[in-house]
Design an enzyme around this catalytic site. Structure first.
Site, PDB file in Angstrom:
ATOM      1  N   LYS A 147     -74.252 -66.534 -48.785  1.00 35.75           N
ATOM      2  CA  LYS A 147     -75.554 -65.837 -48.782  1.00 35.75           C
ATOM      3  C   LYS A 147     -76.249 -66.068 -50.124  1.00 35.75           C
ATOM      4  O   LYS A 147     -75.703 -65.735 -51.173  1.00 35.75           O
ATOM      5  CB  LYS A 147     -75.338 -64.336 -48.544  1.00 35.75           C
ATOM      6  N   LYS A 174     -85.951 -50.919 -51.289  1.00 40.38           N
ATOM      7  CA  LYS A 174     -84.810 -50.206 -51.879  1.00 40.38           C
ATOM      8  C   LYS A 174     -85.300 -49.214 -52.923  1.00 40.38           C
ATOM      9  O   LYS A 174     -86.371 -49.415 -53.506  1.00 40.38           O
ATOM     10  CB  LYS A 174     -83.877 -51.216 -52.572  1.00 40.38           C
ATOM     11  N   GLU A 211     -81.200 -58.159 -44.449  1.00 37.77           N
ATOM     12  CA  GLU A 211     -81.731 -59.532 -44.420  1.00 37.77           C
ATOM     13  C   GLU A 211     -80.635 -60.588 -44.504  1.00 37.77           C
ATOM     14  O   GLU A 211     -80.828 -61.713 -44.074  1.00 37.77           O
ATOM     15  CB  GLU A 211     -82.736 -59.735 -45.558  1.00 37.77           C
ATOM     16  N   ARG A 257     -77.776 -60.959 -42.959  1.00 33.85           N
ATOM     17  CA  ARG A 257     -77.355 -61.450 -41.629  1.00 33.85           C
ATOM     18  C   ARG A 257     -78.439 -62.311 -40.992  1.00 33.85           C
ATOM     19  O   ARG A 257     -78.148 -63.210 -40.214  1.00 33.85           O
ATOM     20  CB  ARG A 257     -76.957 -60.257 -40.751  1.00 33.85           C
TER      21      ARG A 257
HETATM   22  N1  BES Z   1     -77.557 -56.941 -50.412  1.00 37.74           N
HETATM   23  C1  BES Z   1     -77.469 -55.745 -49.682  1.00 37.74           C
HETATM   24  C2  BES Z   1     -76.064 -55.158 -49.655  1.00 37.74           C
HETATM   25  C3  BES Z   1     -75.594 -54.512 -50.926  1.00 37.74           C
HETATM   26  C4  BES Z   1     -76.084 -53.281 -51.310  1.00 37.74           C
HETATM   27  C5  BES Z   1     -74.610 -55.105 -51.663  1.00 37.74           C
HETATM   28  C6  BES Z   1     -75.604 -52.690 -52.456  1.00 37.74           C
HETATM   29  C7  BES Z   1     -74.117 -54.491 -52.801  1.00 37.74           C
HETATM   30  C8  BES Z   1     -74.613 -53.287 -53.199  1.00 37.74           C
HETATM   31  C9  BES Z   1     -77.888 -55.968 -48.230  1.00 37.74           C
HETATM   32  O1  BES Z   1     -78.872 -56.898 -48.043  1.00 37.74           O
HETATM   33  C10 BES Z   1     -78.414 -54.670 -47.736  1.00 37.74           C
HETATM   34  O2  BES Z   1     -79.405 -54.222 -48.245  1.00 37.74           O
HETATM   35  N2  BES Z   1     -77.734 -54.085 -46.766  1.00 37.74           N
HETATM   36  C11 BES Z   1     -78.116 -52.830 -46.247  1.00 37.74           C
HETATM   37  C12 BES Z   1     -77.910 -52.870 -44.769  1.00 37.74           C
HETATM   38  C13 BES Z   1     -78.485 -51.673 -44.051  1.00 37.74           C
HETATM   39  C14 BES Z   1     -79.989 -51.676 -44.133  1.00 37.74           C
HETATM   40  C15 BES Z   1     -78.027 -51.713 -42.621  1.00 37.74           C
HETATM   41  C16 BES Z   1     -77.227 -51.758 -46.891  1.00 37.74           C
HETATM   42  O3  BES Z   1     -76.059 -52.009 -47.104  1.00 37.74           O
HETATM   43  O4  BES Z   1     -77.761 -50.697 -47.222  1.00 37.74           O
HETATM   44 ZN    ZN Z   2     -79.037 -58.368 -49.440  1.00 41.21          ZN
HETATM   45 MN    MN Z   3     -80.810 -56.086 -48.252  1.00 39.14          MN
END
Ligand code: BES
Ligand code: ZN
Ligand code: MN
Length: 500
Positions: free
Chosen positions: A273, A285, A357, A359
């Site tokens: 990724k 975020k 994003e 996935r």
């Molecule tokens: N890159 C993030 C995942 C992440 C968050 C990794 C914090 C390390 C620390 C990913 O793209 C993401 O934002 N995932 C969301 C998914 C949710 C919206 C279903 C998440 O984990 O909050």
């Molecule tokens: Zn991400």
């Molecule tokens: Mn994300």
């Protein structure tokens, strides 16, 4: 750093700035420590027990010992002898190397790998030692002056018996060094700021690797190429940013494959990724710690680092890295919750949260992987915060529908102290990804967030053997020691080294 073996028969006659010997708790000396104790007329045994603790990772320095040629003998703690593992060895070797760096010496000799340790060989212990020493020498310097002493340590030797043992150690050192170099690359890419480490920068890095190593060939596809491939899901994420996306294909072909090899085995494909910054998109975020989303390309960094190691080792397997890379930002052209996009596989996806994003870009890369008729595909991604909740910062989350592949990855990680923990991925969770308006939704609600993310990916991997590594908790450290770890480069390289 230059790694070598030191095969002098008598340990006490080795001339070096610092010689590491191991001590366990309860005053138990390793054979090397025993030798030094004898040569020095009992200097070690004379130490009070509160000084000679043997605590794992502790260091105690003895200077100018009578009868010993080394300027300094460093007693490195190995913990309880009964609990001694390759993890303790790594901790000890890293503590010794860090100490060498801190006092600014240029070369050192370690005898720690000579100590027997369960589930290891001399070769694997040498691998661990070189990796640990390499790790201790990482400094981020790209955008600031070094804050501490510059690293002078340039030569690191392992003490080993001449002949077969020294040869085994030599092999392990070479492997450990290549892994360390791969880890260094992954850490540097991760630590670089997101205005430097852009998708284009990752593409340039792949090109540079291909210049440096004969076995590597890089292809950096641009937006129009990605459009031609029909990667509608990946492109929908990229559209929210002015920074152009890239899709990297970096291929390692073993030397001498063309024509001469009897039967070329199908390749291993690694997918990383490469979100060089994840603001979440329209599903923005929160501001706190958002800087850490520069690390959202650590999957990409780790597969590039792995290919670097594979090339340096001239590994006898075809390995292909695929990196979809872009930014995830809010803008007038960004994905909106409710948007439906069509993936390269033809499946439609309802985007219910633009922050899921990873996935969306990985699914198209996983479809692209089909063309290689791979032996296995392993994707690596900082995919979910939920994985951090589940496993913390200790283990990488491993998801696989293949028990064999899962076992190989778990074992490879354990052997090199870069561990994963297997998580479930069963049909019952797929329920959560149902959409009323598309073939699947990109989120599955709060329960088991890392599992439904893996389930989403699994819908694009049905034609081959596949594993998914969620490195959200293990790719970097937060707080005062903030920095990339380079995981899971050691696990991946070790897995590839162990392949038949
Ligand atoms: N890159 C993030 C995942 C992440 C968050 C990794 C914090 C390390 C620390 C990913 O793209 C993401 O934002 N995932 C969301 C998914 C949710 C919206 C279903 C998440 O984990 O909050
Ligand atoms: Zn991400
Ligand atoms: Mn994300």
């Amino acid at each position: 750093m230059e790694f070598s073996t030191q095969t002098s028969a008598s340990l006490h006659q080795i001339k070096t700035a610092a010689l590491a010997v191991g001590v366990f708790t309860d005053g138990i000396l390793s054979p090397a420590a025993e030798t030094i104790d004898h040569a020095s007329g009992g200097a070690l045994r004379a130490l009070p027990t509160h000084e000679l603790t043997g605590k794992a990772g502790s260091t105690l320095v003895l200077r100018d010992l009578k009868g010993v040629s080394a300027q300094r003998v460093v007693l490195v703690g190995l913990g309880k002898q009964a609990d001694y593992t390759s993890k303790t060895l790594a901790t000890a070797e890293q503590a010794f190397a860090a100490w060498c760096v801190s006092i600014g010496i240029e070369e050192a000799v370690s005898s720690l790998s000579s100590i027997e340790c369960k589930d290891t060989t001399l070769r694997s212990r040498a691998r661990t030692a070189a990796l640990a020493a390499g790790q201790a020498c990482y400094r981020y310097t790209a955008t600031r002056a070094a804050t501490d002493n510059e690293i002078k340590l340039a030569k690191f030797a392992l003490w080993a018996t001449r002949g077969k043992p020294a040869n085994e150690a030599q092999k392990g050192l070479r492997e450990g060094q290549a892994i360390a170099n791969g880890v260094q690359l992954a850490r540097t890419l991760g630590d670089l700021p997101p205005n430097v480490c852009t998708p284009a920068y990752l593409g340039e890095t792949a090109r540079k690797l291909a210049k440096e190593f004969k076995s590597l060939k890089a292809q950096v596809l641009e937006r129009k190429d990605i459009e031609a491939l029909g990667m509608g899901s990946f492109l929908s994420v990229a559209r929210g940013s002015d920074e152009p996306p890239v899709f990297i294909v970096l291929k390692h072909t073993p030397p001498g494959t063309k024509g001469t090899r009897k039967e070329a085995k199908p390749p291993i494909v690694l997918v990383g990724k490469g979100i060089t910054f994840d603001a979440g998109g329209i599903s923005l975020k929160p501001a706190a710690n958002m800087d850490e989303m520069k690390y959202d390309m650590c999957g990409a960094a780790s597969v590039l680092g792995t290919l670097r190691a594979v090339a340096e080792l001239e590994l006898d397997h075809e390995v292909i890295a695929l990196v979809p890379s872009c930014e995830n930002l809010p803008s007038g052209r960004a994905n909106k919750p409710g948007d439906i996009v069509t993936s390269m596989a033809g499946k439609t996806i309802e985007i219910l949260n633009t922050d899921a994003e990873g996935r969306l870009i990985l699914c198209d890369a996983l479809t692209y992987a089909e063309r290689f008729k791979p032996r296995a595909v392993i994707d690596v991604a900082t995919l979910t915060g939920a994985c951090v909740v589940a496993l913390g910062h200790v283990n990488t989350g491993l998801f696989s529908t293949s028990d064999d592949l899962a076992r190989q990855l778990l074992d490879a990680g354990k052997e090199i102290n870069d561990t994963a923990w297997r998580m479930p991925i069963e049909e019952a969770y797929q329920e959560q990804l149902k959409s009323n308006f598309a073939d699947l939704a990109n989120i599955g609600g709060p329960p088991a967030g890392s599992v439904t993310a893996a389930c989403f990916l699994s819908r694009f991997t049905e034609s081959y053997t596949w594993a998914h590594l969620d490195i959200a908790g293990t790719a970097w450290r937060s707080g005062k020691d903030k920095g990339a770890t380079g995981r899971p480069v050691p696990m991946l390289v070790n897995y590839l080294l162990n392949l038949d």
